[in-house]
Design a protein around this motif. Structure first.
Motif, mmCIF file in Angstrom:
data_model
loop_
_atom_site.group_PDB
_atom_site.id
_atom_site.type_symbol
_atom_site.label_atom_id
_atom_site.label_comp_id
_atom_site.label_asym_id
_atom_site.label_seq_id
_atom_site.Cartn_x
_atom_site.Cartn_y
_atom_site.Cartn_z
ATOM 1 N N LEU A 10 -2.239 20.947 -13.445
ATOM 2 C CA LEU A 10 -1.297 20.335 -12.503
ATOM 3 C C LEU A 10 -1.013 21.181 -11.269
ATOM 4 O O LEU A 10 -0.523 20.664 -10.273
ATOM 5 N N GLY A 11 -1.289 22.491 -11.371
ATOM 6 C CA GLY A 11 -0.968 23.378 -10.267
ATOM 7 C C GLY A 11 0.385 24.029 -10.446
ATOM 8 O O GLY A 11 1.235 23.550 -11.202
ATOM 9 N N LEU A 12 0.592 25.112 -9.737
ATOM 10 C CA LEU A 12 1.805 25.904 -9.913
ATOM 11 C C LEU A 12 3.052 25.178 -9.457
ATOM 12 O O LEU A 12 4.140 25.375 -10.014
ATOM 13 N N GLU A 13 2.961 24.316 -8.441
ATOM 14 C CA GLU A 13 4.149 23.714 -7.846
ATOM 15 C C GLU A 13 4.458 22.316 -8.382
ATOM 16 O O GLU A 13 5.185 21.550 -7.757
ATOM 17 N N ASP A 28 0.830 -1.200 0.000
ATOM 18 C CA ASP A 28 0.000 0.000 0.000
ATOM 19 C C ASP A 28 0.871 1.258 0.000
ATOM 20 O O ASP A 28 0.530 2.256 -0.642
ATOM 21 N N ALA A 29 1.991 1.204 0.704
ATOM 22 C CA ALA A 29 2.880 2.369 0.754
ATOM 23 C C ALA A 29 3.486 2.655 -0.614
ATOM 24 O O ALA A 29 3.614 3.811 -1.015
ATOM 25 N N HIS A 30 3.854 1.600 -1.325
ATOM 26 C CA HIS A 30 4.380 1.808 -2.676
ATOM 27 C C HIS A 30 3.301 2.400 -3.588
ATOM 28 O O HIS A 30 3.575 3.286 -4.393
ATOM 29 N N GLU A 31 2.076 1.892 -3.470
ATOM 30 C CA GLU A 31 0.963 2.425 -4.262
ATOM 31 C C GLU A 31 0.759 3.910 -3.952
ATOM 32 O O GLU A 31 0.583 4.728 -4.867
ATOM 33 N N LEU A 32 0.774 4.256 -2.677
ATOM 34 C CA LEU A 32 0.580 5.641 -2.277
ATOM 35 C C LEU A 32 1.726 6.512 -2.772
ATOM 36 O O LEU A 32 1.523 7.658 -3.187
ATOM 37 N N ALA A 33 2.937 5.978 -2.762
ATOM 38 C CA ALA A 33 4.087 6.730 -3.257
ATOM 39 C C ALA A 33 3.947 7.046 -4.729
ATOM 40 O O ALA A 33 4.313 8.134 -5.192
ATOM 41 N N VAL A 34 3.393 6.097 -5.489
ATOM 42 C CA VAL A 34 3.160 6.344 -6.920
ATOM 43 C C VAL A 34 2.194 7.504 -7.105
ATOM 44 O O VAL A 34 2.387 8.366 -7.970
ATOM 45 N N SER A 35 1.158 7.568 -6.272
ATOM 46 C CA SER A 35 0.210 8.677 -6.381
ATOM 47 C C SER A 35 0.878 9.999 -6.021
ATOM 48 O O SER A 35 0.580 11.039 -6.621
ATOM 49 N N GLN A 36 1.786 9.973 -5.055
ATOM 50 C CA GLN A 36 2.530 11.187 -4.703
ATOM 51 C C GLN A 36 3.406 11.640 -5.869
ATOM 52 O O GLN A 36 3.530 12.828 -6.143
ATOM 53 N N TRP A 37 3.994 10.675 -6.544
ATOM 54 C CA TRP A 37 4.817 11.001 -7.710
ATOM 55 C C TRP A 37 3.969 11.672 -8.779
ATOM 56 O O TRP A 37 4.363 12.645 -9.413
ATOM 57 N N GLY A 38 2.758 11.139 -8.988
ATOM 58 C CA GLY A 38 1.869 11.726 -9.986
ATOM 59 C C GLY A 38 1.493 13.153 -9.663
ATOM 60 O O GLY A 38 1.254 13.959 -10.561
ATOM 61 N N ALA A 39 1.456 13.478 -8.382
ATOM 62 C CA ALA A 39 1.122 14.841 -7.968
ATOM 63 C C ALA A 39 2.323 15.770 -8.013
ATOM 64 O O ALA A 39 2.217 16.950 -7.704
ATOM 65 N N GLY A 40 3.486 15.240 -8.393
ATOM 66 C CA GLY A 40 4.687 16.069 -8.487
ATOM 67 C C GLY A 40 5.497 16.118 -7.205
ATOM 68 O O GLY A 40 6.496 16.828 -7.139
ATOM 69 N N SER A 41 5.083 15.348 -6.190
ATOM 70 C CA SER A 41 5.791 15.363 -4.901
ATOM 71 C C SER A 41 6.888 14.305 -4.925
ATOM 72 O O SER A 41 6.774 13.243 -4.302
ATOM 73 N N THR A 42 7.952 14.584 -5.640
ATOM 74 C CA THR A 42 8.982 13.568 -5.852
ATOM 75 C C THR A 42 9.744 13.244 -4.574
ATOM 76 O O THR A 42 10.131 12.093 -4.357
#
Length: 523
Positions: free
Chosen positions: A290-293, A20-34
């Motif tokens: 995508l948003g400014l950031e 689940d943590a890996h799945e959530l990390a992928v979603s964070q990546w999609g949001a630009g939160s590398t």
């Protein structure tokens, strides 16, 4: 899709929290939160090692996620370290020909190429390609990931989708990676030959209007632009946009992506009005979606600023670049190539404004960050060499010619050692050094270098390449400074004729050469 990579396997069999943590990390990546994504993948991997053991298949998949995240976040040394561990383990457990082992080799090759380790990277990629071709055979289906979102560039979708693709996908993937590796090294003839093979295969199997075929065309267009074949690149990129628009609609992210490619080509060709219009459209779209950031938004803001800088709109360019400089460190790794590019472009604006001290400070800081990020001993890293060259250029503008010459000689030696004497990037270093010699008034040494440089440029990158034509301009100026007036006028006349033919009379470089020639004739 030419610069990304992931493991074939997705840890779908694992129902524990690390999955689940890996799945959530992928979603964070999609949001630009590398940064957050990388840390989440690392924590999930630690849990997998503890619960499942260090060599469990799902743990190895977690290592692949971490490798991907570290690379994309800019931690190249960390990515190489875990990539070597993953490759050794998969080779021992699965064998050298297993698809997961081959995928890890491809991932590792990307990391090595990012560090300027061209020969090691190419050796691995060629080995992967030959193995896949021998085992899997020719390509019969999807070559690229067209997922309908930003994974075209950031590959989120590939995590889940790649395992569902036919195995022949990997053979094509290897060919694409090798071809783009050639482009990055300036080995355009080899890249052109391989890209044509890939395109012919895709066209015959998938058809000329298939999104994957069009994506291969986009790679070809990008290579043409890097070669300085702007008119050819422009025609191909316009065709790609029209066809993608027909298939996906005018507001699809892939269409926007290709508009950005065209804007970059138009900027290089000096067609600034349309380049600005397209760049603004791309920036506004990404801000809204995508948003400014988001890293992609920051890149589009920076691209627009580059057009404005070239157009002489320095105030607006500086405002945009300062905005990126303020946001960038929050969302990008200190090792990120994009962050270093943003710094470099702001320094370029300061140079255009004659703010030499500010430009020197920025380039000095960027160089130190590069050395810290990639290791002070890794002087071959492309980013380190770029910032060494940029700082030397500023020093030359400040009249610190001896300091500039010493640094440019260092860059030249490093590139000769890494790439060879007949590489376009090595020619760039020779050109930069010759220009510094010209600026310090050492016209005789400058002429000697420029004469040989022009001969080599015509041979290596072609007589009508933008860089070749600009080097003709530079040599003509040097001859004029040496009092060789007739020879200078003849060479500048030829330069204007060739630039008009290759680039167009309205291109800024063509106009500059024409104005110089006219002023000489008026003397």
């Amino acid at each position: 899709m030419r610069d990304g990579y992931v493991s074939r396997t997705w840890p779908y069999a694992m129902n524990a929290e690390p999955h689940d943590a890996h799945e959530l990390a992928v979603s964070q990546w999609g949001a630009g939160s590398t940064a957050e994504a990388a840390q989440m993948h690392i924590k999930a991997l630690e849990a997998q090692k503890k619960v499942l053991g260090p060599e469990h298949s799902d743990t190895l998949s977690g290592m692949a996620h971490v490798l991907y995240a570290l690379h994309e976040h800019g931690n190249i040394s960390g990515a190489e370290e875990i990539g070597m561990q993953l490759f050794a383990t998969r080779k021992r457990k699965l064998g050298a020909k297993h698809p997961d082992t081959l995928s890890t080799m491809t991932d590792l090759a990307s990391v090595l190429r990012e560090q300027g380790k061209w020969k090691e990277s190419e050796k691995i990629e060629l080995a992967v390609y030959e193995t896949r071709k021998r085992i899997l055979g020719p390509v019969t289906s999807n070559l690229y990931d067209i997922s309908g979102n930003w994974s075209v560039r950031i590959r989120i979708f590939v995590y889940k989708a790649r395992s569902a693709r036919p195995s022949h996908y990997d053979t094509a993937w290897s060919m694409v990676k090798i071809a783009w590796g050639y482009v990055e090294q300036g080995r355009f003839r080899e890249a052109e030959e391989l890209q044509q093979q890939i395109y012919d295969l895709a066209e015959s199997v998938l058809g000329p209007e298939h999104p994957d075929t069009l994506s291969i065309m986009a790679d070809i267009g990008a290579r043409m632009a890097k070669e300085g074949k702007y008119a050819d690149a422009e025609r191909m990129q316009r065709k790609i946009i029209d066809m993608f628009t027909k298939i996906l609609g005018p507001d699809h992210p892939v269409v926007i992506l290709r508009m950005g490619d065209l804007a970059s080509t138009l900027l290089s060709a000096g067609m600034l009005t349309e380049a600005e219009t397209l760049s603004r459209h791309v920036m506004e779209y990404r801000q809204k979606q995508l948003g400014l950031e988001h890293p992609q938004t920051l890149a589009s803001i920076n691209n627009l600023a580059s057009v404005l800088l070239e157009a002489g709109k320095l105030t607006e360019a500086e405002e945009l670049q300062l905005q990126v400089a303020e946001i960038g460190p929050r969302v990008l790794s200190p090792r990120s190539r994009d962050l270093l590019t943003h710094i470099n472009n702001l320094a370029s604006t300061y140079l255009a404004q004659q703010k030499l001290d500010e430009a020197e400070k920025l380039h000095s800081e960027a160089l130190e960050k590069c050395k810290k990020a990639f290791g002070s001993e890794n002087t071959l890293h492309p980013a380190v060499l770029i910032h060494m060259n940029n700082l030397a250029f500023v020093w030359s503008k400040q009249g610190k010619h001896e300091d500039a010459v010493r640094m440019q000689l260092d860059v030249l030696k490093q590139r000769q050692r890494a790439l060879g004497l007949d590489n376009p990037l090595t020619l760039v270093s020779i050109n930069n050094l010759s220009q510094t010699l010209y600026n310090k008034g050492d016209y005789i040494r400058a002429e000697v270098m420029q004469v040989k440089l022009l001969v080599d440029s015509k041979k290596i990158i072609g007589p009508e390449h933008y860089d070749t034509l600009q080097r003709m301009h530079n040599l003509a100026r040097t001859k004029k400074a040496l009092g060789q007036v007739d020879s200078a006028v003849t060479l500048m006349t030829e330069t204007v004729e060739l630039k008009t033919k290759a680039l167009g009379l309205g291109q800024s470089s063509t106009r500059a050469s024409a104005d110089t020639l006219a002023s000489w004739k008026d003397e």
